[in-house]
Design a protein around this motif. Structure first.
Motif, PDB file in Angstrom:
ATOM      1  N   LEU A  90      40.250  36.630  37.004  1.00  0.00           N
ATOM      2  CA  LEU A  90      40.925  36.289  38.521  1.00  0.00           C
ATOM      3  C   LEU A  90      41.761  37.551  38.448  1.00  0.00           C
ATOM      4  CD1 LEU A  90      42.006  32.526  37.251  1.00  0.00           C
ATOM      5  CD2 LEU A  90      41.281  33.539  39.718  1.00  0.00           C
ATOM      6  N   PHE A 104      46.666  34.625  43.948  1.00  0.00           N
ATOM      7  CA  PHE A 104      45.503  34.034  42.894  1.00  0.00           C
ATOM      8  C   PHE A 104      44.502  34.622  44.001  1.00  0.00           C
ATOM      9  CE2 PHE A 104      46.554  34.153  38.623  1.00  0.00           C
ATOM     10  CZ  PHE A 104      47.635  33.297  38.571  1.00  0.00           C
ATOM     11  N   GLY A 105      43.424  35.479  43.340  1.00  0.00           N
ATOM     12  CA  GLY A 105      42.410  36.048  44.647  1.00  0.00           C
ATOM     13  C   GLY A 105      41.415  34.794  44.280  1.00  0.00           C
ATOM     14  N   PRO A 106      40.637  35.145  44.570  1.00  0.00           N
ATOM     15  CA  PRO A 106      39.110  33.667  44.510  1.00  0.00           C
ATOM     16  C   PRO A 106      38.768  33.883  43.333  1.00  0.00           C
ATOM     17  CG  PRO A 106      39.039  35.642  46.336  1.00  0.00           C
ATOM     18  CD  PRO A 106      40.285  35.442  45.939  1.00  0.00           C
TER      19      PRO A 106
ATOM     20  N   TYR B  37      50.777  25.666  39.105  1.00  0.00           N
ATOM     21  CA  TYR B  37      49.186  25.655  40.251  1.00  0.00           C
ATOM     22  C   TYR B  37      48.783  25.001  40.192  1.00  0.00           C
ATOM     23  CZ  TYR B  37      51.245  30.836  40.289  1.00  0.00           C
ATOM     24  OH  TYR B  37      52.002  31.597  40.636  1.00  0.00           O
ATOM     25  N   SER B  42      36.122  25.209  43.428  1.00  0.00           N
ATOM     26  CA  SER B  42      36.249  26.617  42.976  1.00  0.00           C
ATOM     27  C   SER B  42      36.643  27.525  42.442  1.00  0.00           C
ATOM     28  CB  SER B  42      36.742  26.850  44.831  1.00  0.00           C
ATOM     29  OG  SER B  42      38.208  26.912  44.942  1.00  0.00           O
ATOM     30  N   ARG B  43      38.014  27.294  41.669  1.00  0.00           N
ATOM     31  CA  ARG B  43      38.254  27.997  40.986  1.00  0.00           C
ATOM     32  C   ARG B  43      39.387  29.089  41.594  1.00  0.00           C
ATOM     33  NH1 ARG B  43      34.547  29.051  35.494  1.00  0.00           N
ATOM     34  NH2 ARG B  43      36.569  29.449  34.437  1.00  0.00           N
ATOM     35  N   GLN B  44      39.735  28.917  42.454  1.00  0.00           N
ATOM     36  CA  GLN B  44      41.222  29.799  43.020  1.00  0.00           C
ATOM     37  C   GLN B  44      42.421  29.084  43.064  1.00  0.00           C
ATOM     38  OE1 GLN B  44      41.160  31.271  46.527  1.00  0.00           O
ATOM     39  NE2 GLN B  44      43.106  32.406  46.487  1.00  0.00           N
ATOM     40  N   MET B  45      42.878  29.503  42.089  1.00  0.00           N
ATOM     41  CA  MET B  45      44.533  29.234  41.792  1.00  0.00           C
ATOM     42  C   MET B  45      44.919  28.942  42.788  1.00  0.00           C
ATOM     43  SD  MET B  45      44.312  28.314  38.456  1.00  0.00           S
ATOM     44  CE  MET B  45      46.057  29.084  37.898  1.00  0.00           C
TER      45      MET B  45
END
Lengths: 113, 113
Positions: A90, A104-106, B37, B42-45
Motif C-alpha cells: 500500500l 491510502f491507494g488501492p 481505518y 477490496s483491501r483499500q484502507m
C-alpha cells in the motif's frame, strides 16, 4: 480533490526477478509519501517514507528500496525478489508535516513464486 | 515503545444493531493522533475517524463515534445502525512524534443480515 494511484494492481513474479511498483498522487503538492506492506491477515508495516524528492527513510532493513524521482511519484523496487516479499503493498500520502492523516491507494497484490 | 493493541480478532453484529470495537495504545508523547481505518474486501484502507489527543470531545462521523479515554489509553469505535457495507477489517492506528503510524492487528467485523 486528491487521488492516489498504484499499479500494477496484481503481480505474480518468480523468485529472483526484479520488482517495480509505482505510486502517484494527484491534486496536491509536496506530499509526504509512504510504502507499507501487509502480510495476509495482519496489520500494516511501514517500509519507507519520503518528505521530499530524493529524500527516503527506511524503516525495515530488507532487499527492497524506494525512490522518489518526482514530487508526486514514489517507486518501490527490488533487484531480486524473495518468497517472503509476497504480500499486499500500500502506498499512502499525507500533507507535509508530522501528525497528519494518511490516505491510502488501492494497493498492489504481489505473489512471489 | 509505542504500541497499539486490538484484542478482538473477530466480531459479528446483526444489521441495524450497535457494535463497539476496542483499541488500547501506549505512547510517551503528549501530542498524538488516533485513527480508525476500515479495510473492506477490496483491501483499500479507508479513513473512518480521527481523534486528536488534545481534544477532550469524542470525534463523531455520522454513524461512527469514538470513546477516547486518554488516562486509560483507550480508543474504542462505536458503529451505530450497522449496515452490511460495514463488513470489513478495522484497524486502529496511532501517530505520535514522527511520521510513523503504528497499526493494530485489526478486528474483522461481520455484519449479519
Amino acid at each position: 480533490s486528491q487521488t492516489i494511484h498504484q499499479w500494477p494492481a496484481t503481480l505474480v513474479q518468480p523468485v529472483g526477478s526484479p520488482l517495480s511498483l509505482e505510486c502517484t498522487v494527484e491534486g496536491t503538492s509536496n506530499p509526504n509519501l509512504y510504502w507499507y506492506r501487509q502480510a495476509a491477515g495482519r496489520g500494516l508495516q511501514l517500509l519507507f517514507y519520503s518528505v521530499g524528492i530524493g529524500q527516503i527513510s527506511s524503516e525495515v532493513p530488507q532487499n527492497l528500496s524506494a525512490s522518489r524521482p518526482q514530487d508526486r511519484q514514489f517507486i518501490l523496487s527490488s533487484k531480486k525478489l524473495l518468497l517472503s516479499d509476497s504480500g499486499f503493498y500500500l502506498c499512502a500520502w499525507s500533507v507535509l508535516g508530522g501528525l497528519e492523516t494518511q490516505y491510502f491507494g488501492p494497493g498492489t497484490r504481489l505473489l512471489v513464486l | 515503545a509505542q504500541t497499539v493493541t486490538q484484542s478482538q480478532p473477530e466480531m459479528s453484529v446483526q444489521e441495524a444493531e450497535t457494535v463497539t470495537l476496542s483499541c488500547t495504545y501506549d505512547t510517551s508523547e503528549n501530542n498524538y493522533y488516533l485513527f480508525w481505518y476500515k479495510q473492506p474486501p477490496s483491501r483499500q484502507m479507508i479513513l473512518v475517524i480521527r481523534q486528536e489527543a488534545y481534544k477532550q470531545q469524542n470525534a463523531t462521523e455520522n454513524r461512527f463515534s469514538v470513546n477516547f479515554q486518554k488516562a486509560a489509553k483507550s480508543f474504542s469505535l462505536k458503529i451505530s445502525d450497522s449496515q452490511l457495507g460495514d463488513t470489513a477489517m478495522y484497524f486502529c492506528a496511532l501517530a505520535s512524534g514522527t511520521y510513523k503510524y503504528i497499526f493494530g492487528t485489526g478486528t474483522r467485523l461481520k455484519v449479519l443480515a
